[in-house]
Design an enzyme around this catalytic site. Structure first.
Site, mmCIF file in Angstrom:
data_model
loop_
_atom_site.group_PDB
_atom_site.id
_atom_site.type_symbol
_atom_site.label_atom_id
_atom_site.label_comp_id
_atom_site.label_asym_id
_atom_site.label_seq_id
_atom_site.Cartn_x
_atom_site.Cartn_y
_atom_site.Cartn_z
ATOM 1 N N ALA A 1 0.868 -1.176 0.000
ATOM 2 C CA ALA A 1 0.000 0.000 0.000
ATOM 3 C C ALA A 1 0.903 1.224 0.000
ATOM 4 C CB ALA A 1 -0.865 -0.018 1.255
ATOM 5 N N GLY B 1 0.521 -5.087 0.733
ATOM 6 C CA GLY B 1 -0.690 -5.118 -0.085
ATOM 7 C C GLY B 1 -0.442 -5.715 -1.462
ATOM 8 N N GLU C 1 -0.814 -9.271 -1.017
ATOM 9 C CA GLU C 1 -2.229 -9.581 -0.744
ATOM 10 C C GLU C 1 -3.046 -9.574 -2.034
ATOM 11 O OE1 GLU C 1 -2.225 -6.517 2.439
ATOM 12 O OE2 GLU C 1 -3.244 -8.067 3.592
ATOM 13 N N GLU D 1 4.336 -5.641 7.124
ATOM 14 C CA GLU D 1 3.528 -4.659 7.844
ATOM 15 C C GLU D 1 3.926 -4.511 9.316
ATOM 16 O OE1 GLU D 1 2.395 -6.736 5.610
ATOM 17 O OE2 GLU D 1 0.867 -5.805 4.349
HETATM 18 N N1 3HC Z 1 4.602 3.320 -0.154
HETATM 19 C C1 3HC Z 1 5.057 4.489 -0.613
HETATM 20 N N2 3HC Z 1 6.317 4.683 -1.047
HETATM 21 C C2 3HC Z 1 7.147 3.655 -1.006
HETATM 22 C C3 3HC Z 1 6.753 2.396 -0.537
HETATM 23 C C4 3HC Z 1 5.405 2.241 -0.106
HETATM 24 N N3 3HC Z 1 4.930 1.088 0.324
HETATM 25 N N4 3HC Z 1 7.809 1.568 -0.607
HETATM 26 C C5 3HC Z 1 8.823 2.278 -1.114
HETATM 27 N N5 3HC Z 1 8.427 3.539 -1.355
HETATM 28 C C6 3HC Z 1 9.209 4.618 -1.949
HETATM 29 C C7 3HC Z 1 10.303 5.105 -1.010
HETATM 30 O O1 3HC Z 1 9.799 6.061 -0.107
HETATM 31 C C8 3HC Z 1 11.289 5.686 -1.987
HETATM 32 O O2 3HC Z 1 10.794 6.936 -2.369
HETATM 33 P P1 3HC Z 1 11.782 8.137 -2.769
HETATM 34 O O3 3HC Z 1 12.628 7.613 -3.891
HETATM 35 O O4 3HC Z 1 10.865 9.230 -3.142
HETATM 36 O O5 3HC Z 1 12.575 8.386 -1.554
HETATM 37 C C9 3HC Z 1 11.172 4.761 -3.193
HETATM 38 O O6 3HC Z 1 9.917 4.102 -3.059
HETATM 39 C C10 3HC Z 1 12.242 3.717 -3.277
HETATM 40 O O7 3HC Z 1 12.307 3.036 -2.034
HETATM 41 P P2 3HC Z 1 13.699 2.574 -1.434
HETATM 42 O O8 3HC Z 1 14.644 3.717 -1.414
HETATM 43 O O9 3HC Z 1 13.396 1.901 -0.146
HETATM 44 O O10 3HC Z 1 14.197 1.540 -2.542
HETATM 45 P P3 3HC Z 1 14.868 0.138 -2.369
HETATM 46 O O11 3HC Z 1 15.066 -0.378 -3.730
HETATM 47 O O12 3HC Z 1 16.034 0.236 -1.447
HETATM 48 O O13 3HC Z 1 13.782 -0.773 -1.640
HETATM 49 C C11 3HC Z 1 11.617 -1.759 -1.238
HETATM 50 C C12 3HC Z 1 12.576 -1.083 -2.256
HETATM 51 C C13 3HC Z 1 12.197 -3.105 -0.843
HETATM 52 C C14 3HC Z 1 10.287 -1.922 -1.918
HETATM 53 C C15 3HC Z 1 11.522 -0.864 0.009
HETATM 54 O O14 3HC Z 1 11.191 0.436 -0.377
HETATM 55 C C16 3HC Z 1 10.463 -1.319 0.996
HETATM 56 O O15 3HC Z 1 10.721 -2.197 1.774
HETATM 57 N N6 3HC Z 1 9.302 -0.643 0.973
HETATM 58 C C17 3HC Z 1 8.289 -0.841 1.969
HETATM 59 C C18 3HC Z 1 7.467 -2.052 1.686
HETATM 60 C C19 3HC Z 1 6.350 -2.155 2.685
HETATM 61 O O16 3HC Z 1 6.529 -1.913 3.858
HETATM 62 N N7 3HC Z 1 5.195 -2.544 2.176
HETATM 63 C C20 3HC Z 1 4.046 -2.701 3.043
HETATM 64 C C21 3HC Z 1 3.306 -1.441 3.072
HETATM 65 S S1 3HC Z 1 1.981 -1.507 4.218
HETATM 66 C C22 3HC Z 1 0.757 -2.334 3.417
HETATM 67 O O17 3HC Z 1 0.914 -2.792 2.322
HETATM 68 C C23 3HC Z 1 -0.523 -2.424 4.178
HETATM 69 C C24 3HC Z 1 -1.496 -3.359 3.574
HETATM 70 O O18 3HC Z 1 -1.387 -4.607 4.213
HETATM 71 C C25 3HC Z 1 -2.905 -2.856 3.756
#
Ligand code: 3HC
Length: 698
Positions: free
Chosen positions: A63, A102, A105, A125
């Protein structure tokens, strides 16, 4: 239809492509676009099968974290997943990159999952203080079993597509998953292969006993739930997936997700996530590209130098380690070998990579060996004359364009740069010890560091798997300066009436893994003593100075390594016990200053320590040593044990309200104007009705 979702129809296959760089996060526009594309495909009689894929580097990584806390736009992720799960036309997903949160999911509700080898699949998450809220807690255990599903959700760690294949989470591995998905859809249309509907693949839990025992085992493994409620709620949801009818299970998950999203812990963890990313956009870089670095020289094979060298070979750099003579070099290389071996023992390094990595390091005792290197990191003794001498010598030897980095913790790098003919190529790379465990690097930028050298500092940190934070030059940069303020506040409290044990307990109760005096004992009290002696000549005699630490050192109480410091240690032991001798020594110091001890509560200790940190943080911002408040929070969380679920001292100050903290500082300033005077930034924030977090967005 929004541009973040594209559709292509051909021969009965609707290919829906998500295109929302950088990570295809499932923000509102994507969800809306996806649902519209799906509805169009469902109502189009020419479309028989649907392929879902993603452009760019990854399938949706979750998400959109930036949209959390804002009013949710329809369709919600659970609604989208529910709609997809009811598709009457088969849906194939083509996965690559990071299939997270997400994103996973969404993939869970497809009839067929095809992934590129090496794709990472996970539900991270929990690291954001929430749980999978798009049906993941209900569908994943049904698909792969409660035990592995709980493992993924409670650790938040991803698994590879290969492992996911073994678990039944991925159906097919293909180097080109988009093409493979297209082939699968066409083959089904041609009647040559089977392609199930998601609804046909729905798995109902069969082994209820194994499920409940996995739930019970996970519950036993949980820590106290007060601080981080998400893990316990994940376990509850997995239990609900077995015990409740499917729709009710999903509703149960939804309620738990919303509850967790509203907790301060989740807000702090999301703040930490965004702070990490924001810090990677330092000012002063412009559009500069990093210089190419492949061969790095490391000066000094002490614990720190060896740690840096080990990290460098692990990241694929060629390394030359320099020591003053053959004996010191052998000892330095032996330290690298030990740290390298430990990485294998601890499972951080694949044994098969050991030889390959080790072949990348060579030793030298003559600085001339550095002629071909692209960058040098000096990790010599922390002394200005020593480091200046080394930099001057390096400057004579290394090729033009090679970067000179110093791993100083406190010294004035502007002055160190003056010792060279290439001040633009000089930068600070402040690593934290032990290097393998600490993910933080302060990239210290001088008045003259070239933009591409700053960019290189960040690029090297990234390749090392570290998080870089830009800092300006001052005594202690961001982290050690904050630490000094923290310790000064708690030292005042020792004199005023608290014991070091009360202080440590209070800060551990706040969430630090160790209190400040436990940390001092662990690091060795002589390190800060040497620094205090060095700074003594310049100290303003009118300022309050707490000499308790000096008295301990004079009494030979140098910390754990001496068997006694603030605590008493049994032979070789690391867990200290309280010592009445220390309390007597503190009492004597109070008597000498005519201070009558007063009771100090746990809350007061925490409030003063936090106010001191936030006030120093405000000064650091005013002086532009840190670019934004979240950089300070990040340094404290990643380098100094500040609890991540609290979000750092600047966020804590925001939470309480800058006005309240400013007024508390004013009260304290009546006792000691020099230390406690509120930095002018507080007034500016209050006047404009802003918080530190508002400055992060500037
Ligand atoms: N939402 C919004 N922005 C995100 C994002 C997300 N889930 N994941 C990454 N980004 C953005 C980062 O903020 C960054 O933005 P910027 O370039 O403007 O600074 C850009 O994407 C690149 O991210 P990274 O610098 O972290 O790039 P990497 O290649 O090192 O890593 C990744 C990529 C492994 C995808 C890492 O970003 C990551 O782990 N992201 C988080 C994943 C996450 O936590 N997902 C779960 C979200 S919660 C959810 O899904 C709830 C649901 O269950 C309802």
């Amino acid at each position: 239809m929004t541009e973040v979702v594209r559709v292509n129809r051909s021969d009965g296959v609707a290919t829906i492509t998500i295109d929302n760089p950088p990570v295809n996060a499932l923000g509102h526009a994507v969800r809306k676009g996806l649902l519209a594309a799906l509805e169009a495909a469902w109502s189009d009689p020419d479309v028989r099968a649907i392929v879902l894929c993603a452009a760019g580097r990854t399938w949706p990584a979750g998400a959109d974290i930036r949209e959390f806390g804002k009013p949710p736009g329809e369709p919600s992720l659970p609604a989208l997943c529910r709609a997809l799960s009811k598709s009457r036309k088969p849906v194939v997903v083509a996965l690559h990159g990071n299939v997270l949160g997400g994103g996973l999911e969404l993939a869970l509700v497809a009839g067929l999952r095809i992934a590129r080898p090496g794709t990472q699949l996970g539900l991270p998450e929990v690291s954001l203080g929430i749980l999978p809220g798009g049906g993941g807690t209900q569908r994943l255990p049904r698909l792969i079993g409660a035990k592995p599903a709980l493992g993924m959700m409670l650790t938040g760690l991803p698994i590879t597509a290969e492992r996911a294949g073994d678990l039944g989470l991925v159906d097919v591995l293909a180097d080109d998953p988009d093409a493979a998905a297209d082939r699968a859809a066409r083959a089904w249309i041609a009647g040559e292969a089977d392609l199930p509907l998601a609804s046909e693949r729905k798995v109902t839990p069969t082994d209820a006993e194994a499920w409940l025992s996995a739930v019970a085992e996970a519950r036993r493994g949980l820590g106290p739930s007060g601080r981080l409620p998400a893990p316990a709620r994940i376990v509850d949801c997995v239990e609900a997936a077995l015990l409740l009818p499917e729709d009710e299970g999903h509703a149960f998950e939804r309620v738990a997700f919303k509850e967790l999203l509203a907790t301060p812990q989740s807000a702090a963890l999301r703040h930490a996530f965004l702070a990490e990313r924001r810090a990677q956009r330092p000012s002063g870089v412009g559009g500069a590209s990093p210089r190419e670095i492949e061969h790095v020289g490391v000066v000094g094979g002490g614990f720190m130098g060896a740690g840096i060298a080990t990290a460098l070979i692990g990241a694929g750099y060629k390394v030359t380690l320099l020591e003053r003579d053959a004996e010191a070099l052998a000892a330095g290389l032996a330290r690298v070998a030990t740290q390298h071996e430990r990485a294998v023992e601890k499972g951080r390094l694949d044994p098969e990579m050991r030889e390959e990595e080790w072949a990348r390091i060579e030793g030298a005792t003559q600085v001339e060996a550095f002629h071909p290197v692209d960058m040098v990191i000096e990790a010599a003794f922390e002394d200005e004359a020593v480091k200046s001498g080394i930099l001057a010598e390096l400057d004579r030897v290394v090729k033009p364009g090679a970067i000179l980095a110093t791993n100083t913790s406190y010294l004035d790098i502007n002055r160190l740069a003056d010792a060279t003919s290439r001040p633009g190529d000089v930068i600070g790379l402040h690593f934290f010890s032990p290097v393998h465990a600490m993910k933080l690097i302060e990239v210290v930028v001088t008045d003259r560091t070239e933009p591409d050298v700053v960019a290189t500092g960040f690029a090297v940190a990234k390749r090392l798997g570290k998080v870089a934070v830009r800092a300006g030059v001052c005594d202690g940069f961001i982290g050690n300066r904050m630490l000094t303020a923290y310790r000064t506040a708690t030292d005042f409290l020792l004199e005023d009436g608290a014991s070091p044990y009360e202080v440590d307990r209070a800060m551990v109760a706040f969430g630090f893994p160790l209190g400040p005096y436990q940390v001092l004992d662990m690091a060795g009290l002589d390190i800060s003593w040497a620094r205090r002696k060095w700074l003594a000549a310049a100290r303003d005699p009118t300022r309050r100075y707490v000499a308790i630490g000096d008295r301990l050192c004079e009494a030979g109480r140098l910390g754990q390594k001496a068997g006694r410091g603030y605590y008493l240690y049994s032979e070789g032991g690391r867990k200290g016990v309280e010592d009445s001798e220390v309390l007597k020594l503190i009492e004597a110091e109070r008597d000498a200053k005519g201070i009558v001890a007063r009771p100090v509560s746990e809350r007061e200790i925490q409030k003063r320590a936090l106010a001191a940190m936030a006030n120093e943080g405000a000064r650091i911002l005013e002086e532009k040593i840190a670019e934004r408040p979240s950089d300070i929070d990040l340094v404290m969380m990643m380098g100094y044990g500040f609890p991540r679920w609290r979000g750092g001292p600047m966020l804590v100050a925001d939470r309480e309200d800058p006005l309240m903290v400013r007024d508390r500082l004013r009260d304290y300033a009546r006792e000691d104007e020099w230390f406690w005077r509120p930095a002018p930034l507080w007034d500016e924030l209050i006047k404009n009705g802003r918080t530190f977090d508002d400055l992060n967005a500037d």
